[in-house]
Design a protein around this motif. Sequence first.
Motif, short mmCIF file in Angstrom:
data_model
loop_
_atom_site.label_atom_id
_atom_site.label_comp_id
_atom_site.label_asym_id
_atom_site.label_seq_id
_atom_site.Cartn_x
_atom_site.Cartn_y
_atom_site.Cartn_z
N ILE A 2 0.78 -1.31 0.02
CA ILE A 2 0.10 0.05 0.13
C ILE A 2 0.85 1.10 -0.03
O ILE A 2 1.83 1.26 0.68
CB ILE A 2 -0.87 0.12 1.21
CG1 ILE A 2 -1.82 -1.45 1.30
CG2 ILE A 2 -2.09 1.22 1.20
CD1 ILE A 2 -2.73 -1.47 0.06
N VAL A 3 0.68 2.11 -1.00
CA VAL A 3 1.45 3.24 -0.97
C VAL A 3 0.73 4.46 -0.94
O VAL A 3 -0.43 4.67 -1.90
CB VAL A 3 2.30 3.32 -2.39
CG1 VAL A 3 3.01 4.68 -2.69
CG2 VAL A 3 3.06 2.07 -2.36
N PRO A 4 0.69 5.56 -0.34
CA PRO A 4 0.07 6.86 -0.37
C PRO A 4 0.22 7.47 -1.92
O PRO A 4 1.17 7.52 -2.58
CB PRO A 4 0.58 7.59 0.75
CG PRO A 4 1.32 6.93 1.67
CD PRO A 4 1.76 5.65 0.86
N VAL A 5 -0.74 7.80 -2.14
CA VAL A 5 -0.88 8.66 -3.72
C VAL A 5 0.29 9.75 -3.58
O VAL A 5 0.88 9.83 -4.55
CB VAL A 5 -2.35 9.27 -4.06
CG1 VAL A 5 -2.29 10.01 -5.19
CG2 VAL A 5 -3.05 8.08 -4.25
N SER A 7 3.06 9.63 -2.67
CA SER A 7 4.43 9.06 -2.65
C SER A 7 4.53 8.33 -4.26
O SER A 7 5.84 7.75 -4.24
CB SER A 7 4.49 7.95 -1.43
OG SER A 7 4.59 8.94 -0.29
N LYS A 47 -6.54 8.50 -1.76
CA LYS A 47 -5.54 8.61 -0.78
C LYS A 47 -4.42 7.40 -0.67
O LYS A 47 -3.19 7.80 -0.48
CB LYS A 47 -6.14 8.50 0.55
CG LYS A 47 -7.19 9.71 0.94
CD LYS A 47 -7.81 9.54 2.34
CE LYS A 47 -8.68 10.85 2.54
NZ LYS A 47 -9.24 10.44 3.89
N GLU A 48 -4.72 6.41 -1.32
CA GLU A 48 -3.60 5.24 -1.41
C GLU A 48 -4.07 4.37 -2.51
O GLU A 48 -5.20 3.93 -2.38
CB GLU A 48 -3.02 4.69 0.01
CG GLU A 48 -4.48 4.17 0.68
CD GLU A 48 -4.27 3.56 2.15
OE1 GLU A 48 -3.37 4.13 2.88
OE2 GLU A 48 -5.04 2.66 2.63
N GLU A 50 -2.78 0.04 -3.98
CA GLU A 50 -2.03 -1.09 -3.72
C GLU A 50 -1.11 -1.10 -5.00
O GLU A 50 -1.59 -1.19 -6.25
CB GLU A 50 -2.71 -2.09 -3.26
CG GLU A 50 -1.64 -3.48 -3.15
CD GLU A 50 -2.53 -4.53 -2.49
OE1 GLU A 50 -1.89 -5.64 -2.33
OE2 GLU A 50 -3.82 -4.49 -2.24
#
Length: 364
Positions: A2-5, A7, A47-48, A50
């Motif tokens: 899972i990565v924040p948008v 980033s 917000k995030e 995968e």
Amino acid sequence: MIVPVRSLREGYVLKKDVYSLATTPLIKSRTVLKENHLTFLRAFSIKEVEIDSMNEADLVETSDSEEVAEEVRHTDQSFFYRYNQAVQTFKRQFESWQAGMPVAIHDIRNMIVPLFEDVIGAPVYLLALHEYNHPKDYCYHHAISVGLFSASLAHKLNYEAKDWIQIGLAGVLADIGMAKVSPTLLDKSGPLTAAEYNEIKQHPVHSYQMIKAVASLNDAVKLAVLQHHERLDGEGYPFGSNQSKIHPYSEIIAIADVYHAMSSEREYRAKHSIFFILEEMRRQRFGVLNVSIVLTLTELLLQHSKGATVRLSSGETGEIVFINPQDLTRPMIKLTDSNEILNLQQEPHLHIEDLLKINKKMLV
């Protein structure tokens, strides 16, 4: 992973489809992200996500990447993309007012009227508006959304086009006086002091002063902007006017303002369920409002909620299968796990806690 948008970088590969409220994905799995995808995700306040891999050696362009890119280009013309564009345009206008520039009403009108026409033609868009709010840009989302709700309510209340456009514009302009409030108060995440709250309560006066000389706005619009925080029992502000002195336009904008404020995520609190808000508005828990207009708002929103997936206060999920015309906020729910039909009118201890997904047929 899972990565924040915020980033994400070009080249990352989506592991799963990305959804908003509709059942059709915004961007499909296995898409190799490019700058247009990143812009798209930010525009929809995702917000995030995968991702499948952060190793460039593992990144492979998928055969349907051109199809996905075309889908994104098509969606760029969607209502919610244009809504987000309007929010950013309003933000730039707001910053210009903070610098002392006048209100460019012609630009605001050209920006917002096409969106008025969209939501009047497809009111279901209103049901999803709060999902696109970003807490840091709340002030700008609020202005556009209150305008959209105000115009839609006025149309449903059988105002003529020239009037619902003016009422919608009043909704957009109601809080522009916030540009004259200390920026430290706008950004404050904690509770306000009494003195700070008193300063905030002057924003309708500032809003009125900013538009009072605009010839293309009628006097009713200017009065509505000034009165949108007044309440029928005289407990509002800035003047404590009672029902006999409050213009009907003001009553519409007050309801649009309260609804969007309570349904939006803020820096200092979570958003409330739209079903909960509408019930509480009807019970006058957010100030004494015009009940007939509250009921109009309830019908405007919930007549389109059949087929939506919801979560109940019990934690169970289900699909709305029947809307009770006598009590729109308490429909019949088909539970996901058991297929049991639950009539919320007969279950006073339960309520709808969240709207999880809108049936894609509702958004065509």
